[in-house]
Design an enzyme around this catalytic site. Structure first.
Site, mmCIF file in Angstrom:
data_model
loop_
_atom_site.group_PDB
_atom_site.id
_atom_site.type_symbol
_atom_site.label_atom_id
_atom_site.label_comp_id
_atom_site.label_asym_id
_atom_site.label_seq_id
_atom_site.Cartn_x
_atom_site.Cartn_y
_atom_site.Cartn_z
ATOM 1 N N LEU A 13 -77.652 79.700 108.180
ATOM 2 C CA LEU A 13 -76.596 80.705 108.010
ATOM 3 C C LEU A 13 -76.971 81.749 106.965
ATOM 4 C CD1 LEU A 13 -73.639 78.198 108.164
ATOM 5 C CD2 LEU A 13 -74.044 80.035 109.790
ATOM 6 N N ASP A 59 -84.841 77.757 92.430
ATOM 7 C CA ASP A 59 -84.141 76.572 92.930
ATOM 8 C C ASP A 59 -82.759 76.614 92.284
ATOM 9 O OD1 ASP A 59 -83.072 73.910 93.096
ATOM 10 O OD2 ASP A 59 -85.093 73.189 93.528
ATOM 11 N N ASN A 87 -74.192 80.121 99.241
ATOM 12 C CA ASN A 87 -74.417 79.545 100.570
ATOM 13 C C ASN A 87 -75.359 78.340 100.530
ATOM 14 O OD1 ASN A 87 -74.908 79.781 103.709
ATOM 15 N ND2 ASN A 87 -76.938 79.934 102.763
ATOM 16 N N TYR A 168 -71.527 64.410 101.631
ATOM 17 C CA TYR A 168 -71.465 65.868 101.830
ATOM 18 C C TYR A 168 -70.012 66.348 101.695
ATOM 19 C CZ TYR A 168 -71.899 70.257 104.528
ATOM 20 O OH TYR A 168 -71.849 71.564 104.963
ATOM 21 N N LYS A 172 -68.359 68.992 99.029
ATOM 22 C CA LYS A 172 -67.706 70.242 99.437
ATOM 23 C C LYS A 172 -66.233 70.275 98.990
ATOM 24 C CE LYS A 172 -71.146 72.419 101.441
ATOM 25 N NZ LYS A 172 -71.644 73.727 100.987
ATOM 26 N N VAL A 201 -71.959 74.766 113.284
ATOM 27 C CA VAL A 201 -72.947 75.775 113.689
ATOM 28 C C VAL A 201 -74.298 75.106 113.919
ATOM 29 C CG1 VAL A 201 -73.906 78.021 113.135
ATOM 30 C CG2 VAL A 201 -71.739 77.332 112.084
HETATM 31 N N1 NAP Z 1 -74.370 74.498 109.951
HETATM 32 C C1 NAP Z 1 -73.112 74.040 109.926
HETATM 33 O O1 NAP Z 1 -72.576 73.546 110.935
HETATM 34 C C2 NAP Z 1 -72.303 74.130 108.653
HETATM 35 C C3 NAP Z 1 -70.983 73.703 108.705
HETATM 36 C C4 NAP Z 1 -70.197 73.778 107.562
HETATM 37 C C5 NAP Z 1 -70.746 74.298 106.399
HETATM 38 N N2 NAP Z 1 -72.045 74.697 106.366
HETATM 39 C C6 NAP Z 1 -72.571 75.238 105.105
HETATM 40 O O2 NAP Z 1 -73.253 76.454 105.354
HETATM 41 C C7 NAP Z 1 -74.217 76.668 104.325
HETATM 42 C C8 NAP Z 1 -75.564 76.951 104.960
HETATM 43 O O3 NAP Z 1 -75.958 75.780 105.659
HETATM 44 P P1 NAP Z 1 -76.894 75.812 106.941
HETATM 45 O O4 NAP Z 1 -76.155 75.167 108.038
HETATM 46 O O5 NAP Z 1 -77.469 77.149 107.127
HETATM 47 O O6 NAP Z 1 -77.991 74.750 106.469
HETATM 48 P P2 NAP Z 1 -79.551 74.836 106.316
HETATM 49 O O7 NAP Z 1 -80.157 75.474 107.519
HETATM 50 O O8 NAP Z 1 -79.949 73.442 105.946
HETATM 51 O O9 NAP Z 1 -79.787 75.810 105.085
HETATM 52 C C9 NAP Z 1 -79.575 75.398 103.773
HETATM 53 C C10 NAP Z 1 -80.103 76.491 102.885
HETATM 54 O O10 NAP Z 1 -79.900 76.087 101.515
HETATM 55 C C11 NAP Z 1 -81.129 76.228 100.830
HETATM 56 N N3 NAP Z 1 -81.229 75.303 99.727
HETATM 57 C C12 NAP Z 1 -81.033 73.963 99.758
HETATM 58 N N4 NAP Z 1 -81.235 73.453 98.541
HETATM 59 C C13 NAP Z 1 -81.577 74.484 97.728
HETATM 60 C C14 NAP Z 1 -81.922 74.588 96.364
HETATM 61 N N5 NAP Z 1 -81.957 73.517 95.578
HETATM 62 N N6 NAP Z 1 -82.214 75.818 95.854
HETATM 63 C C15 NAP Z 1 -82.187 76.910 96.644
HETATM 64 N N7 NAP Z 1 -81.871 76.876 97.951
HETATM 65 C C16 NAP Z 1 -81.579 75.668 98.480
HETATM 66 C C17 NAP Z 1 -82.192 75.943 101.888
HETATM 67 O O11 NAP Z 1 -83.442 76.416 101.431
HETATM 68 P P3 NAP Z 1 -84.858 75.711 101.787
HETATM 69 O O12 NAP Z 1 -85.355 76.385 103.035
HETATM 70 O O13 NAP Z 1 -85.705 75.982 100.586
HETATM 71 O O14 NAP Z 1 -84.598 74.248 102.000
HETATM 72 C C18 NAP Z 1 -81.609 76.709 103.057
HETATM 73 O O15 NAP Z 1 -81.886 78.085 102.940
HETATM 74 C C19 NAP Z 1 -74.210 75.402 103.474
HETATM 75 O O16 NAP Z 1 -73.402 75.615 102.341
HETATM 76 C C20 NAP Z 1 -73.592 74.371 104.391
HETATM 77 O O17 NAP Z 1 -72.990 73.327 103.683
HETATM 78 C C21 NAP Z 1 -72.853 74.629 107.474
#
Ligand code: NAP
Length: 271
Positions: A13, A59, A87, A168, A172, A201
């Site tokens: 996202l 980080d 995010n 998780y 949250k 998503v």
């Molecule tokens: N996808 C869904 O269905 C969904 C649903 C509800 C909420 N969300 C929320 O949406 C947001 C984005 O999630 P996503 O689905 O896009 O997940 P994702 O693809 O796993 O992306 C997570 C992002 O966070 C970064 N990250 C993790 N740990 C980090 C750290 N210590 N320092 C800096 N960056 C870090 C990752 O970077 P790296 O590439 O370096 O690992 C990646 O860019 C999150 O807050 C998640 O909880 C997602």
């Protein structure tokens, strides 16, 4: 020129927020990632390196690294920040398929995972917001968004017995309180804090799930369908990010949204 700072833009996202917002040449987008070289290359390959995008490396769990980004962001924006989008998150596989009592049977693992979730998804967001408040207070839009999850809605968990993703969800739910508490402090100064969920998503999280894990996911999907009979599966980052941006644009302190926990529909429909 509205300025946006978004954490975790390397993929999922976060990358999609960056893609959509950078398409408007009037916007200034700054992304924070752990691996700047890889993200710069992805942005070059997929978006032809828009001139309104700057990528910084940190980080989010490293306070000093986060703090070091502030002066660079101030240089890029001219000393203010309109939108801060928290995010980045630790989204573990560890708790995706088992209920809390099963997870607790491995006490050391449970403790390590919950502490990591708390550090990255809660404490680092407090640090991020606190470090950037001076710039936000000088901004025009004054909006701070924590990307949260419908899993954090205790009412939905209770009504539909949503047993998985306990760690998780706990992190949250804490994030939601972080946003509410910052709102309590800064609402009178005109800063809107929101905890916004993007819905479910598809970003590839469960692509390696085995048969047993897929059965747990199907069980969860059936519960989602009980919650929202129209639910037909995950949406795309494109659709989800557009919806989330619409919500933060339509919300305001004047409408009573300060500190609210809302879905991509702007309500409590998480799917
Ligand atoms: N996808 C869904 O269905 C969904 C649903 C509800 C909420 N969300 C929320 O949406 C947001 C984005 O999630 P996503 O689905 O896009 O997940 P994702 O693809 O796993 O992306 C997570 C992002 O966070 C970064 N990250 C993790 N740990 C980090 C750290 N210590 N320092 C800096 N960056 C870090 C990752 O970077 P790296 O590439 O370096 O690992 C990646 O860019 C999150 O807050 C998640 O909880 C997602």
């Amino acid at each position: 020129m509205p300025s946006y700072l978004i954490t975790g833009v390397s993929r999922g996202l976060g990358f999609e927020f960056l893609r959509q917002l950078s398409a408007n040449a009037d916007n200034i987008i700054i992304g924070i990632v752990r691996d700047k070289a890889t993200t710069d290359k992805k942005i070059a390959d997929e978006l032809s390196s828009p001139s309104n995008v700057t990528i910084l490396q940190a980080d989010v769990g490293n306070y000093e690294a986060l703090k070091a980004t502030v002066s660079t962001v101030a240089e890029v924006t001219g000393g203010s920040l309109d939108y801060l989008i928290a995010n980045a998150a630790y989204v573990p596989d560890w708790d995706s398929y088992d209920p809390i009592g099963v997870l607790a049977q491995k006490p050391q693992e449970l403790e390590e995972e919950i502490l990591k979730l708390t550090k990255i998804n809660v404490v680092s967001v407090i640090h991020l917001i606190s470090l950037y408040m001076p710039l936000i207070l000088k901004g025009t839009a004054k909006k701070v968004i924590g990307i949260t999850s419908g899993h954090a809605d205790a009412e939905a968990v209770r009504q539909f017995d949503l047993g998985v993703s306990a760690g998780y969800a706990i992190s949250k739910a804490s994030l939601n309180m972080v946003m509410a508490k910052f709102s309590a402090q800064y609402r009178e100064q005109g800063v809107l804090f929101l905890a916004l969920s993007p819905g479910v998503v598809e970003v590839g999280h469960h692509k390696d799930a085995n048969q047993q894990q897929q059965a747990a996911l199907w069980d969860l999907a059936k519960k989602f369908m009980a919650f929202a009979p129209d639910f037909r599966g995950p949406s795309t980052p494109d659709v989800a990010c557009k919806a989330v941006v619409n919500v933060w644009e339509s919300c305001s302190i004047e409408k009573g949204n300060g500190g609210a926990f809302l879905s991509h529909h702007g309500d409590k429909n998480w799917l």
